[in-house]
Write an enzyme that holds these catalytic residues in place. Structure first.
Site, short mmCIF file in Angstrom:
data_model
loop_
_atom_site.label_atom_id
_atom_site.label_comp_id
_atom_site.label_asym_id
_atom_site.label_seq_id
_atom_site.Cartn_x
_atom_site.Cartn_y
_atom_site.Cartn_z
N PHE A 82 0.83 -1.21 0.00
CA PHE A 82 0.00 0.00 0.00
C PHE A 82 0.86 1.26 0.00
CE2 PHE A 82 -2.74 -2.99 2.42
CZ PHE A 82 -3.91 -2.88 1.70
N SER A 126 -5.27 2.03 -8.77
CA SER A 126 -6.41 2.95 -8.67
C SER A 126 -7.13 3.02 -10.01
CB SER A 126 -5.86 4.33 -8.30
OG SER A 126 -6.79 5.32 -8.62
N TYR A 151 0.45 11.47 -9.94
CA TYR A 151 0.02 10.35 -9.09
C TYR A 151 -0.50 9.20 -9.96
CZ TYR A 151 -3.31 7.55 -6.49
OH TYR A 151 -4.02 6.49 -5.98
N LYS A 155 0.97 5.13 -10.79
CA LYS A 155 0.23 3.86 -10.70
C LYS A 155 0.35 3.09 -12.02
CE LYS A 155 -1.10 4.09 -6.47
NZ LYS A 155 -0.50 3.21 -5.47
N TYR A 179 -8.61 0.25 -7.19
CA TYR A 179 -9.66 0.73 -6.30
C TYR A 179 -10.45 1.84 -6.98
CZ TYR A 179 -6.12 -0.89 -2.88
OH TYR A 179 -5.17 -1.58 -2.19
N PHE A 180 -11.75 1.83 -6.77
CA PHE A 180 -12.55 2.99 -7.17
C PHE A 180 -12.51 3.99 -6.00
CE2 PHE A 180 -13.90 2.38 -11.51
CZ PHE A 180 -13.19 1.22 -11.75
N GLY A 299 -9.33 18.69 -13.77
CA GLY A 299 -8.80 17.32 -13.74
C GLY A 299 -9.82 16.27 -13.35
#
Ligand code: UFG
Length: 346
Positions: A82, A126, A151, A155, A179-180, A299
């Site tokens: 994580f 994500s 960010y 990912k 992940y949502f 964004g």
């Protein structure tokens, strides 16, 4: 004893996963540098699990220190990674920090895992990797779009790195979880999200507004092409999300030894607008929230929600809690924080 390394185990999703791992018979070993989490989480985790929790206070980009965890704790069956920075806004302001930590920590962890012959990895990704998809709901096969923030790009790079290692036949058995929107808190009120400074995310902003720490919530945009004009997201209760990590680990350990990286969406499959989220918060907690509808936030994607069939069919997982449960638990957490004297930090 099925020991599992949980990097970022003191963070929001990490801490909830530690609890679920214990409940499923695993022994989590927490690795965290507490740069974005609070040490009091450890007391809460010990209280919730009635267990002695092994904790290593270190930065995962430090290979030598990370290796000590593997050396000291031995017989580890997997790692759940994580540890990463997660603010989209901050990543735009300070991209180097995000590249160095988010990519650096995975590179380091994978190196140490290889050194110690550990193959099983669950990686936190994500839905941001999808950008604004052309068709909804998004499946794991939906093409990725150019990342909208540093960010998001970190990912994408991390996912690519895992794929490249699998292609190179490195001994790696990985599950990547996209992940949502994780929200809510543990129903005990002992652990939850602890945003530092002004929250970027919707639900902490809602609970802080309801608690009087913020004056008004601004709903960012009321003119999107959605039923009520506000953005649509797939909000998932953090406890459901945590349980998916246990299922993912269980599943990896039953697979044959060929290298793989399997990707899963984790959401509820349901799109909910910001205004619906606000109304649900008000209804389940029987209070009124100060909010106004303001300008769009740069964004933001207009709408995104998941197709979660793969997680159901392969992992045997599905979200069980509802938006109302998450809003009730988030508010319960906020009121507990107030009792513990956590005030507004900025
Ligand atoms: N929102 C508001 N007011 C606020 C905060 C948020 O209206 O004060 C709205 C946003 O505009 C958005 C929705 O609430 O429409 C959800 O916003 P969040 O900031 O809670 O979540 P995001 O969907 O922007 O971001 C989340 C994760 C990121 C991840 C991203 C992928 O927090 O880590 O999803 O889309 F990258």
């Amino acid at each position: 004893m099925k020991k599992v390394i949980v990097t970022g185990g003191a963070g929001f999703i990490g801490s909830h996963t530690v609890v679920e791992l214990f409940e499923a018979g695993y022994t989590p070993v927490v690795v965290d540098d507490f740069s974005n989490s609070h040490r009091s989480v450890l007391d809460a985790l010990r209280a919730l699990t009635s267990a002695d929790l092994a904790v290593y206070d270190l930065d995962c980009t430090d290979a030598e220190k990370l290796a000590e965890v593997f050396r000291d704790d031995g017989h580890i069956c997997g790692a759940i990674h994580f540890a990463a920075y997660k603010s989209v806004v901050e990543s735009v302001r300070a991209p180097r920090k995000y590249y160095a930590n988010n990519i650096g920590s995975l590179v380091t962890l994978l190196g140490v895992m290889q050194e110690f012959g550990l193959e099983n990895l669950v990686f936190s990704s994500s839905c941001t990797v999808y950008g604004q998809p052309d068709a909804l709901p998004v499946t794991e096969a939906t093409p990725l779009q150019r990342a909208q923030s540093p960010y998001g790009f970190t990912k994408q790079v991390c996912e690519q790195l895992i794929d490249d290692l699998v292609d190179a036949k490195s001994p790696l058995r990985a599950v990547t979880l996209r992940y949502f929107n994780p929200i809510g808190a543990h129903p005990s009120g002992q652990i939850g999200e602890l945003p530092i400074g002004v929250p970027d995310n919707l639900v902490p902003y809602i609970t802080q507004t309801a608690a009087g720490l913020r004056e008004t919530l601004t709903v960012f945009g009321g003119d999107y092409a959605t039923p009520d004009g506000s953005c649509v997201r797939d909000y998932i209760h953090v406890v459901d999300l945590a349980k998916a990590h246990v299922k993912a680990l269980d599943w990896i350990t039953t697979q044959k030894s060929e290298p793989f990286n399997e990707v899963f969406n984790l959401g509820t499959g349901e799109g909910v607008s910001v205004l619906e989220a606000v109304r649900t918060f008000e209804a389940v907690n029987d209070l009124k929230l100060n909010y106004t509808v303001g300008a769009r936030r740069p964004g933001d994607v207009e709408k995104i929600y998941a197709n979660v069939d793969k997680a159901r069919d392969v992992l045997g997982w599905r979200a069980e809690l509802r938006l109302g449960d998450a809003m009730r638990d988030a508010w319960n957490w906020q009121t507990t924080l107030a009792q513990r004297g956590f005030a507004k930090q900025r």
